[in-house]
Scaffold this motif. Sequence first.
Motif, PDB file in Angstrom:
ATOM      1  N   SER A  61       0.834  -1.198   0.000  1.00  0.00           N
ATOM      2  CA  SER A  61       0.000   0.000   0.000  1.00  0.00           C
ATOM      3  C   SER A  61       0.870   1.249   0.000  1.00  0.00           C
ATOM      4  N   GLN A  62       0.649   2.082  -0.998  1.00  0.00           N
ATOM      5  CA  GLN A  62       1.364   3.341  -1.088  1.00  0.00           C
ATOM      6  C   GLN A  62       0.576   4.469  -0.422  1.00  0.00           C
ATOM      7  N   LEU A  63      -0.740   4.452  -0.608  1.00  0.00           N
ATOM      8  CA  LEU A  63      -1.604   5.505  -0.071  1.00  0.00           C
ATOM      9  C   LEU A  63      -3.009   4.947   0.081  1.00  0.00           C
ATOM     10  N   THR A  64      -3.640   5.239   1.208  1.00  0.00           N
ATOM     11  CA  THR A  64      -5.027   4.839   1.456  1.00  0.00           C
ATOM     12  C   THR A  64      -5.880   6.095   1.526  1.00  0.00           C
ATOM     13  N   ILE A  65      -6.920   6.145   0.691  1.00  0.00           N
ATOM     14  CA  ILE A  65      -7.820   7.298   0.634  1.00  0.00           C
ATOM     15  C   ILE A  65      -9.165   6.865   1.185  1.00  0.00           C
ATOM     16  N   THR A  66      -9.608   7.519   2.240  1.00  0.00           N
ATOM     17  CA  THR A  66     -10.889   7.215   2.877  1.00  0.00           C
ATOM     18  C   THR A  66     -11.811   8.410   2.731  1.00  0.00           C
ATOM     19  N   LEU A  67     -13.034   8.151   2.286  1.00  0.00           N
ATOM     20  CA  LEU A  67     -14.033   9.214   2.170  1.00  0.00           C
ATOM     21  C   LEU A  67     -14.776   9.322   3.496  1.00  0.00           C
ATOM     22  N   ASP A  68     -14.512  10.405   4.229  1.00  0.00           N
ATOM     23  CA  ASP A  68     -15.192  10.613   5.512  1.00  0.00           C
ATOM     24  C   ASP A  68     -16.600  11.153   5.327  1.00  0.00           C
ATOM     25  N   ARG A  69     -16.743  12.064   4.377  1.00  0.00           N
ATOM     26  CA  ARG A  69     -18.050  12.713   4.211  1.00  0.00           C
ATOM     27  C   ARG A  69     -18.178  13.208   2.778  1.00  0.00           C
ATOM     28  N   PHE A  70     -19.398  13.107   2.240  1.00  0.00           N
ATOM     29  CA  PHE A  70     -19.672  13.612   0.896  1.00  0.00           C
ATOM     30  C   PHE A  70     -20.964  14.407   0.936  1.00  0.00           C
ATOM     31  N   ALA A  71     -20.932  15.605   0.371  1.00  0.00           N
ATOM     32  CA  ALA A  71     -22.107  16.476   0.384  1.00  0.00           C
ATOM     33  C   ALA A  71     -22.324  17.045  -1.009  1.00  0.00           C
TER      34      ALA A  71
END
Length: 437
Positions: free
Chosen positions: A207-217
């Motif tokens: 894993s180089q980078l982990t992107i997590t979506l906390d909130r979407f509006a």
Amino acid sequence: MAPLKRLAAWLSDLRLAIVLLLLIALASAVGTAIPQGDSPVSYIDAYSSTPWLGLLHGEQVLQLQLDHVYSSSWFLALLAWLGLALILCSWRRQWPALVAARRWIDYRTPRQLSKLAIAESLPCPNGNQGLAQLETVLRTNGWQVQRQPQRLAARRGVIGRAGPLLVHTGLVLLMLGAAWGALAGNRLERFLAPGRSLDLLDRDGTSQLTITLDRFAIDRDPAGRTEQFRSALHLQGGSQALNAEISVNHPLRHRGITIYQADWSLATISLQIGRSPVLELPLQAYPELGDQIWGLVLPTRPDGSEPVFLSLESEQGPATVFDADGQQIARLRPGGPAVDVKGLPMRVDAVLPASGLLLKRDPGVPLVYLGFAVLLVGGGLSLVATRQLWAIAADGTLSVGGLCNRNLAAFATELPQLLQQVRAPDVNTAPTTDQQG
């Protein structure tokens, strides 16, 4: 050697460079008009019944590499050809012009000055005094002066000769960066629901980078039309963590990766059917029904019979329910009361939207930015006029001549003003001489 010189002269011809620029601009327009990077099937389906511009079917679009114009072999060949032409032009013309501009030219006779673009002469009984006054005036106005017995040479704006060379250098850097990005760059588009993560792996599979979506509006106007999408992201790479928000036209650049807010979608719908617990079911896009239509097919009987179709156009609902014959039988609003559907009470608890993220890794971006910077500096310097002036004192006359590579009319106006400052002391000393006589 003669054929090579003719080839170099042809490649560095300005007319050829203009033709190449027009071809590159036309290719860029085609790349803008035709969607880039989609699956081959999508082009065949899109242009099967309606050819692009009435000329090209999907198969021809693929054969001509119009589905990936900017990384196609012919587009990169055009960039290489133009880069070679600019390098040859700089080597054969711009660099010698800069070297020549830095070299002092020594005119020795008034006859030589009379053949220049601008030439004037004025009476000067004392040649050394007139040259000294002219030298003082020129240095005061920012000229470089080289003084010799009975003559001088001056120049100003020599740095402007470096402008075209820097413009060519900036264009070459720009094309190198674009080609590098097209060949070595990566592009990934994914939809993420809040709470979900995306792992970017390196070549070793770690894993180089982990992107997590906390909130979407989704910001909407009073009429319900979409105005803006916003995603709150958490990025984790090794021991480094970053929280950031992106939106349309406001991307995030992190560790060589640019994350764009590209689109949105509907991910899941939470339903309660009868006395069942709240079920979170995935939604699917139905482009054949419209640009932004999502839905799912749901059976209403234990044996899977009598299915209904739920469709939505936004996370605000309502969810429209259709029977197998396409007749609307109910409308369910998220968070609203249950409605009878085929004898079953059905309630929509919530609709979860998903954020459409576009991730680009373009190693050529720094080179492109550097090319733009050099191009802007070169363009600014190209506006600086290079002016050269010579003066020779002989036979009671001060002969002055000058050259200018642009805006010759302004130089023709400036030169008499400079000489007027040389004449002024002679006018002031004349009454004193008469009084003494």
